[in-house]
Design an enzyme around this catalytic site. Structure first.
Site, PDB file in Angstrom:
ATOM      1  N   SER A 107      33.988  41.786  44.461  1.00  0.00           N
ATOM      2  CA  SER A 107      34.390  40.384  44.611  1.00  0.00           C
ATOM      3  C   SER A 107      34.817  40.070  46.043  1.00  0.00           C
ATOM      4  O   SER A 107      35.381  40.923  46.735  1.00  0.00           O
ATOM      5  CB  SER A 107      35.566  40.107  43.668  1.00  0.00           C
ATOM      6  OG  SER A 107      36.215  38.905  44.019  1.00  0.00           O
ATOM      7  N   GLN A 128      29.722  39.888  45.716  1.00  0.00           N
ATOM      8  CA  GLN A 128      29.875  38.525  45.177  1.00  0.00           C
ATOM      9  C   GLN A 128      30.506  37.630  46.222  1.00  0.00           C
ATOM     10  O   GLN A 128      31.543  37.955  46.803  1.00  0.00           O
ATOM     11  CB  GLN A 128      30.749  38.559  43.912  1.00  0.00           C
ATOM     12  CG  GLN A 128      31.072  37.181  43.347  1.00  0.00           C
ATOM     13  CD  GLN A 128      32.405  36.640  43.821  1.00  0.00           C
ATOM     14  OE1 GLN A 128      33.337  37.413  44.039  1.00  0.00           O
ATOM     15  NE2 GLN A 128      32.501  35.328  44.001  1.00  0.00           N
ATOM     16  N   TYR A 130      32.172  33.956  47.328  1.00  0.00           N
ATOM     17  CA  TYR A 130      32.739  32.625  47.127  1.00  0.00           C
ATOM     18  C   TYR A 130      32.514  31.877  48.433  1.00  0.00           C
ATOM     19  O   TYR A 130      32.794  32.428  49.508  1.00  0.00           O
ATOM     20  CB  TYR A 130      34.242  32.702  46.866  1.00  0.00           C
ATOM     21  CG  TYR A 130      34.632  33.030  45.446  1.00  0.00           C
ATOM     22  CD1 TYR A 130      34.100  32.336  44.370  1.00  0.00           C
ATOM     23  CD2 TYR A 130      35.582  34.014  45.186  1.00  0.00           C
ATOM     24  CE1 TYR A 130      34.486  32.621  43.069  1.00  0.00           C
ATOM     25  CE2 TYR A 130      35.976  34.304  43.887  1.00  0.00           C
ATOM     26  CZ  TYR A 130      35.424  33.600  42.833  1.00  0.00           C
ATOM     27  OH  TYR A 130      35.806  33.880  41.555  1.00  0.00           O
ATOM     28  N   THR A 156      28.784  32.898  43.348  1.00  0.00           N
ATOM     29  CA  THR A 156      29.497  32.297  42.202  1.00  0.00           C
ATOM     30  C   THR A 156      29.564  30.788  42.369  1.00  0.00           C
ATOM     31  O   THR A 156      30.013  30.276  43.404  1.00  0.00           O
ATOM     32  CB  THR A 156      30.904  32.913  42.085  1.00  0.00           C
ATOM     33  OG1 THR A 156      30.737  34.306  41.838  1.00  0.00           O
ATOM     34  CG2 THR A 156      31.673  32.293  40.925  1.00  0.00           C
ATOM     35  N   LYS A 252      25.637  32.962  39.816  1.00  0.00           N
ATOM     36  CA  LYS A 252      26.573  33.273  38.713  1.00  0.00           C
ATOM     37  C   LYS A 252      27.354  32.032  38.299  1.00  0.00           C
ATOM     38  O   LYS A 252      27.895  31.327  39.149  1.00  0.00           O
ATOM     39  CB  LYS A 252      27.545  34.361  39.200  1.00  0.00           C
ATOM     40  CG  LYS A 252      28.652  34.713  38.219  1.00  0.00           C
ATOM     41  CD  LYS A 252      29.433  35.917  38.728  1.00  0.00           C
ATOM     42  CE  LYS A 252      30.466  36.381  37.744  1.00  0.00           C
ATOM     43  NZ  LYS A 252      31.661  35.576  37.682  1.00  0.00           N
ATOM     44  N   HIS A 276      32.783  32.322  33.508  1.00  0.00           N
ATOM     45  CA  HIS A 276      33.826  33.006  34.272  1.00  0.00           C
ATOM     46  C   HIS A 276      34.830  33.702  33.331  1.00  0.00           C
ATOM     47  O   HIS A 276      36.033  33.722  33.579  1.00  0.00           O
ATOM     48  CB  HIS A 276      34.548  32.000  35.175  1.00  0.00           C
ATOM     49  CG  HIS A 276      34.969  32.564  36.511  1.00  0.00           C
ATOM     50  ND1 HIS A 276      34.244  32.392  37.658  1.00  0.00           N
ATOM     51  CD2 HIS A 276      36.054  33.293  36.872  1.00  0.00           C
ATOM     52  CE1 HIS A 276      34.862  32.985  38.667  1.00  0.00           C
ATOM     53  NE2 HIS A 276      35.966  33.555  38.215  1.00  0.00           N
TER      54      HIS A 276
HETATM   55  C1  LIG Z   1      40.688  39.553  36.309  1.00  0.00           C
HETATM   56  C2  LIG Z   1      39.397  38.846  36.569  1.00  0.00           C
HETATM   57  C3  LIG Z   1      39.089  38.466  37.880  1.00  0.00           C
HETATM   58  C4  LIG Z   1      37.879  37.832  38.144  1.00  0.00           C
HETATM   59  N1  LIG Z   1      37.552  37.542  39.448  1.00  0.00           N
HETATM   60  C5  LIG Z   1      36.322  37.053  39.729  1.00  0.00           C
HETATM   61  C6  LIG Z   1      35.888  36.904  41.075  1.00  0.00           C
HETATM   62  O1  LIG Z   1      36.606  37.219  42.014  1.00  0.00           O
HETATM   63  N2  LIG Z   1      34.644  36.408  41.276  1.00  0.00           N
HETATM   64  C7  LIG Z   1      33.803  36.054  40.257  1.00  0.00           C
HETATM   65  O2  LIG Z   1      32.689  35.602  40.501  1.00  0.00           O
HETATM   66  N3  LIG Z   1      34.194  36.213  38.974  1.00  0.00           N
HETATM   67  C8  LIG Z   1      35.410  36.703  38.690  1.00  0.00           C
HETATM   68  N4  LIG Z   1      35.773  36.908  37.383  1.00  0.00           N
HETATM   69  C9  LIG Z   1      34.816  36.622  36.311  1.00  0.00           C
HETATM   70  C10 LIG Z   1      33.972  37.849  36.020  1.00  0.00           C
HETATM   71  O3  LIG Z   1      33.087  38.116  37.088  1.00  0.00           O
HETATM   72  C11 LIG Z   1      33.145  37.691  34.755  1.00  0.00           C
HETATM   73  O4  LIG Z   1      32.470  36.455  34.798  1.00  0.00           O
HETATM   74  C12 LIG Z   1      33.981  37.769  33.481  1.00  0.00           C
HETATM   75  O5  LIG Z   1      35.030  38.694  33.619  1.00  0.00           O
HETATM   76  C13 LIG Z   1      33.108  38.199  32.319  1.00  0.00           C
HETATM   77  O6  LIG Z   1      33.821  38.163  31.135  1.00  0.00           O
HETATM   78  P1  LIG Z   1      34.506  39.454  30.437  1.00  0.00           P
HETATM   79  O7  LIG Z   1      35.730  39.748  31.233  1.00  0.00           O
HETATM   80  O8  LIG Z   1      34.801  38.945  29.072  1.00  0.00           O
HETATM   81  O9  LIG Z   1      33.517  40.583  30.475  1.00  0.00           O
HETATM   82  C14 LIG Z   1      36.994  37.524  37.088  1.00  0.00           C
HETATM   83  C15 LIG Z   1      37.319  37.900  35.776  1.00  0.00           C
HETATM   84  C16 LIG Z   1      38.499  38.553  35.517  1.00  0.00           C
HETATM   85  C17 LIG Z   1      38.808  38.981  34.113  1.00  0.00           C
END
Ligand SMILES: Cc1cc2nc3c(=O)[nH]c(=O)nc-3n(C[C@H](O)[C@H](O)[C@H](O)COP(=O)(O)O)c2cc1C
Length: 378
Positions: A107, A128, A130, A156, A252, A276
């Protein structure tokens, strides 16, 4: 760890090892958390066809995602603050993924930097992005990802502004953590986490601090996001990023059929059907409920991937059956990391692989590449 048989067990173990504010950061969705729950619950509603007396020998889970070989079609999602679930978390998770033969996605909001993860791995990982208002910073991040030989850029699209997550607001989440009596107590009751965290110097946003003007420290994720994430992000910017990056591009955060059609026209290599992890628009449908509609609309134009709510190998099989070429896990690997560092991430992947393999066999199939809607019970 021997009694850990499913992802739920890893979650319970992580809760015992990780300070509350960081465990809650992983285990939270926006507002009512309805979409977060729906992501998991809707997988359970899908039933599989049980088949018998078919040859189940020589099974294979190997596949490809955007043309890159994977030992099973499960990548690690980009997650912010991963190095707060466990010291040096991104480096450990990337190593575990590399050894397992699945993609790791770093990330933008990670604790370990792009360069840290590159130094800990021997094969390319994914980055990834932003898009920030400071476009020089974005250009610089892309150059750093290129220099680190990242083999895909995951852009994203669904976080131009931050969804309201009540647990984080109540906990006063920040990186590095604040030192109020409440935060000190949360950390003091997790001594192993503290000891490991004291042994690393990586405790803030490694990709950002020291790489952008006027930022020496980031006290609050929400302040930074409010100031820096670009709410005017548009399809033109996607074209700009695609040109700047010049390599494999994954979009994404697509959850709507109209958006999926626009995304397919950009010439990107894949889209990830995602909300997300239920952390942005509470009230949005689950990812799995939107997958078949999006596959029907654009599946012949672009590779479709999915994340959100995958908690078992069965969920992976259901997503592949409904047309996903690849899947991602966020919380399952974070729970593994919090529970047991690199070994915990490997265990999370092992659990999912075993469940995927057994489920595929009991559905009467031997090769993940042959899975289609045929295995879904009406
Ligand atoms: C703690 C946490 C931090 C996340 N941070 C980001 C991020 O920095 N960038 C991003 O594109 N998605 C982020 N996401 C979303 C995840 O990439 C992903 O879409 C999501 O966790 C998928 O669902 P799941 O946790 O049920 O597997 C984050 C998710 C969680 C749980």
């Amino acid at each position: 760890m021997s009694q850990i048989l499913e992802i739920r067990d890893l979650k319970a173990a992580a809760k015992r090892r990780v300070p509350k504010m960081f465990f809650d950061y992983a285990d939270s969705g926006a507002w009512t958390e309805g979409t977060y729950r729906a992501n998991e619950e809707d997988f359970l509603k899908i039933k599989l066809r049980q088949r018998v007396l078919v040859d189940m020998t020589n099974r294979s889970l190997e596949s490809t995602m955007i043309g890159q070989k994977v030992s099973m079609p499960v990548a690690l999602s980009p997650t912010g603050l991963t190095g707060m679930q466990h010291a040096d978390g991104e480096m450990l998770a990337a190593k575990a993924a590399e050894e397992f033969g699945v993609p790791f996605t770093l990330s933008t909001m990670s604790i370990c930097s792009i360069e840290d993860v590159a130094s800990a791995t021997t094969k390319p990982f994914w980055f990834q992005l932003y898009v920030m208002r400071d476009r020089d910073f974005v250009r610089n991040l892309i150059d750093r990802a290129k220099a680190a030989k990242c083999s895909a850029l995951v852009l994203t699209l669904d976080l131009q502004i931050l969804g309201q997550r009540h647990k984080d607001l109540r906990n006063g989440l920040s990186a590095p953590p604040k030192f109020t009596p409440k935060h000190i107590w949360q950390m003091a009751t997790r001594p192993l986490w503290c000891m490991q965290m004291l042994q690393t110097k990586r405790r803030s946003f490694g990709n950002i601090v020291g790489h952008t003007k006027n930022v020496s420290d980031l006290s609050s994720l929400s302040v930074w996001t409010a100031e820096q994430f670009d709410p005017r992000l548009s399809w033109d910017d996607v074209a700009w990023i695609k040109e700047l990056w010049g390599g494999p591009l994954i979009l994404k955060g697509v959850l709507d059929v109209e958006d999926a059609k626009m995304a397919a026209r950009t010439g990107a290599d894949a889209i990830i059907v995602s909300n997300h992890g239920g952390r942005q628009l509470d009230g949005a449908p689950s990812s799995i409920s939107m997958l078949p509609k999006i596959v029907d609309a654009v599946g012949d134009m672009i590779e479709v991937h999915i994340d959100g709510g995958i908690r078992s190998g069965q969920d992976v099989l259901k997503a592949i059956a409904l047309g996903a070429k690849g899947t991602y896990i966020g919380r399952p690997f974070l729970y593994g990391l919090g529970a047991g560092g690199k070994a915990g991430v490997t265990l999370a992947l092992d659990i999912i692989r075993k469940e995927l393999d057994i489920t595929m066999a009991l559905c009467g199939k031997r090769d993940i590449r042959d899975i289609n809607r045929d295995v879904i019970a009406e």
